[in-house]
Design an enzyme around this catalytic site. Sequence first.
Site, PDB file in Angstrom:
ATOM      1  N   HIS A 233       0.854  -1.200   0.000  1.00  7.52           N
ATOM      2  CA  HIS A 233       0.000   0.000   0.000  1.00  7.52           C
ATOM      3  C   HIS A 233       0.880   1.237   0.000  1.00  7.52           C
ATOM      4  CE1 HIS A 233       1.131  -0.450   4.234  1.00  7.52           C
ATOM      5  NE2 HIS A 233       0.972   0.861   4.320  1.00  7.52           N
ATOM      6  N   ARG A 300       7.760  -8.964  15.291  1.00 10.27           N
ATOM      7  CA  ARG A 300       8.188  -7.632  14.860  1.00 10.27           C
ATOM      8  C   ARG A 300       7.167  -6.598  15.334  1.00 10.27           C
ATOM      9  NH1 ARG A 300       7.462  -4.557  10.101  1.00 10.27           N
ATOM     10  NH2 ARG A 300       9.129  -3.009  10.013  1.00 10.27           N
TER      11      ARG A 300
HETATM   12  C1  LIG Z   1      -4.929   8.327   9.080  1.00 11.77           C
HETATM   13  C2  LIG Z   1      -4.909   7.108   8.601  1.00 11.77           C
HETATM   14  C3  LIG Z   1      -3.962   6.654   7.580  1.00 11.77           C
HETATM   15  C4  LIG Z   1      -4.283   5.178   7.485  1.00 11.77           C
HETATM   16  C5  LIG Z   1      -5.740   5.114   7.760  1.00 11.77           C
HETATM   17  C6  LIG Z   1      -5.819   5.979   8.982  1.00 11.77           C
HETATM   18  O1  LIG Z   1      -7.132   6.289   9.190  1.00 11.77           O
HETATM   19  C7  LIG Z   1      -5.219   5.287  10.213  1.00 11.77           C
HETATM   20  C8  LIG Z   1      -4.350   4.127   9.833  1.00 11.77           C
HETATM   21  C9  LIG Z   1      -3.534   4.376   8.571  1.00 11.77           C
HETATM   22  C10 LIG Z   1      -3.194   3.067   7.896  1.00 11.77           C
HETATM   23  C11 LIG Z   1      -2.003   2.327   8.496  1.00 11.77           C
HETATM   24  C12 LIG Z   1      -1.810   1.015   7.682  1.00 11.77           C
HETATM   25  C13 LIG Z   1      -1.865   1.250   6.181  1.00 11.77           C
HETATM   26  C14 LIG Z   1      -3.057   2.146   5.791  1.00 11.77           C
HETATM   27  C15 LIG Z   1      -3.218   2.240   4.279  1.00 11.77           C
HETATM   28  C16 LIG Z   1      -4.288   1.659   6.520  1.00 11.77           C
HETATM   29  O2  LIG Z   1      -5.113   0.904   6.099  1.00 11.77           O
HETATM   30  O3  LIG Z   1      -4.359   2.216   7.771  1.00 11.77           O
HETATM   31  C17 LIG Z   1      -2.889   3.460   6.471  1.00 11.77           C
HETATM   32  C18 LIG Z   1      -3.941   4.515   6.149  1.00 11.77           C
HETATM   33  C19 LIG Z   1      -3.490   5.459   5.055  1.00 11.77           C
HETATM   34  O4  LIG Z   1      -2.390   6.014   5.125  1.00 11.77           O
HETATM   35  O5  LIG Z   1      -4.263   5.622   4.112  1.00 11.77           O
HETATM   36  O1  LIG Z   2       5.319  -2.319   9.861  1.00 13.82           O
HETATM   37  C1  LIG Z   2       5.814  -1.727   8.918  1.00 13.82           C
HETATM   38  O2  LIG Z   2       7.007  -1.737   8.672  1.00 13.82           O
HETATM   39  C2  LIG Z   2       4.932  -0.947   7.975  1.00 13.82           C
HETATM   40  C3  LIG Z   2       3.754  -0.308   8.654  1.00 13.82           C
HETATM   41  C4  LIG Z   2       2.978   0.527   7.709  1.00 13.82           C
HETATM   42  O3  LIG Z   2       3.226   0.559   6.538  1.00 13.82           O
HETATM   43  C5  LIG Z   2       1.862   1.358   8.216  1.00 13.82           C
HETATM   44  O4  LIG Z   2       1.497   1.256   9.403  1.00 13.82           O
HETATM   45  O5  LIG Z   2       1.329   2.148   7.402  1.00 13.82           O
HETATM   46 FE   LIG Z   3       2.181   2.185   5.523  1.00 16.22          FE
END
Ligand SMILES: C=C1C[C@]23C[C@@]1(O)CC[C@H]2[C@@]12CCC[C@@](C)(C(=O)O1)[C@H]2[C@@H]3C(=O)O
Ligand SMILES: O=C(O)CCC(=O)C(=O)O
Ligand SMILES: [Fe+2]
Length: 359
Positions: A233, A300
């Site tokens: 992503h 991790r």
């Molecule tokens: C502010 C945000 C970015 C995020 C979605 C969220 O609401 C909180 C979690 C963030 C995260 C972390 C993992 C990858 C990601 C794509 C997800 O699903 O949740 C990111 C979101 C993002 O950056 O779009």
């Molecule tokens: O765990 C990681 O190294 C990646 C985490 C990440 O991509 C995220 O929280 O958006």
């Molecule tokens: Fe990320």
Amino acid sequence: MPTMLTDVFRGHPIHLPHSHQPDFTSLSELPDSYTWTPKDDPLLDAAPSPPAASENIPLIDLNHPDAANQIGSACRTWGAFQIANHGVPLELLQGIEFLTGSLFQLPVQRKLKAARSETGFSGYGVARISSFFNKQMWSEGFTITGSPLNDFRKLWPQHHLNNYCDIVEEYEEQMQKLASKLMWLSLTSLGVSEEDIKWASANPDLNWAQSALQLNHYPVCPEPDRAMGLAAHTDSTLLTILHQNNTAGLQVFRDDLGWVTVPPVPDSLVVNVGDLFHILSNGLFKSVLHRARVNQTRSRLSVAFLWGPQSDIKISPVPKLVSPVGSPLYRSVTWTEYLRTKATHFNEALSMIKNDIDE
Ligand SMILES: C=C1C[C@]23C[C@@]1(O)CC[C@H]2[C@@]12CCC[C@@](C)(C(=O)O1)[C@H]2[C@@H]3C(=O)O
Ligand SMILES: O=C(O)CCC(=O)C(=O)O
Ligand SMILES: [Fe+2]
């Protein structure tokens, strides 16, 4: 009143097909629902042919006189870099890592008391992007925005709460300062100054910005090569600053190199360019595609500081970075609008706000 991050998914529920956390420790074989093949993710085994030379994202010393140019160059070629001498106290990095470890060590039933709801933003749960995949990810997460007190109360007894909330608050403060410094260093390398982006003033209160913390845990996995910790992503942010423990797992993607592992460097932090910075820079800085793999012997932990603008701020390409005869590559968008687009269109979100330009 701008939308706060907490309200982003209100009225925009995210249905997670598999929202039940397994007890990872009880699984000695990888269940089929966790076994990924290229059918589940076309980039799973992406590698260039012929194989590329091994290269890695740059490690940049923030005290180096040329740091701004080094950061700018890393944002253009990789969309990611590591930083040393970042000024965040080591005890604070250890503190947030300890808190994260303690949280995920709690029994599943306790963690589920703080479960994130379908329309909610904070709390415990599977990765938000899970709904876009048929297979489950080998990880669990906890999202925090604003004060974590209400959620932490569901997890820990009173005597832990002050200390844990202080760590989160202090960590967010330090990250916020660092993120602003990194943004301005990289913009300076493009010749962009505060005059060009009035809303993003570098003044210390940074009241134009908001953030979230995403705590991630990737348990030991019986068959790591067939599992996926967090699927590929890009982040929707301006910048994401990531602290990882001493177990490798993060990989970034480059068209010419394939998946490149980012080795943990003690005391350093990883920085990712997010989609909003890609838009602001008119595509000059690349939002980096990344994912997390898992490990057979070591668990991790990672802590991602996701940083973007308040929701009344429209992000659009800086006019200076648009060619005098060209048009901006992207339409303007707020972080809230973008998160909602991402919640429905996932990795297509960036191309959905691209302007149609005849080439
Ligand atoms: C502010 C945000 C970015 C995020 C979605 C969220 O609401 C909180 C979690 C963030 C995260 C972390 C993992 C990858 C990601 C794509 C997800 O699903 O949740 C990111 C979101 C993002 O950056 O779009
Ligand atoms: O765990 C990681 O190294 C990646 C985490 C990440 O991509 C995220 O929280 O958006
Ligand atoms: Fe990320």
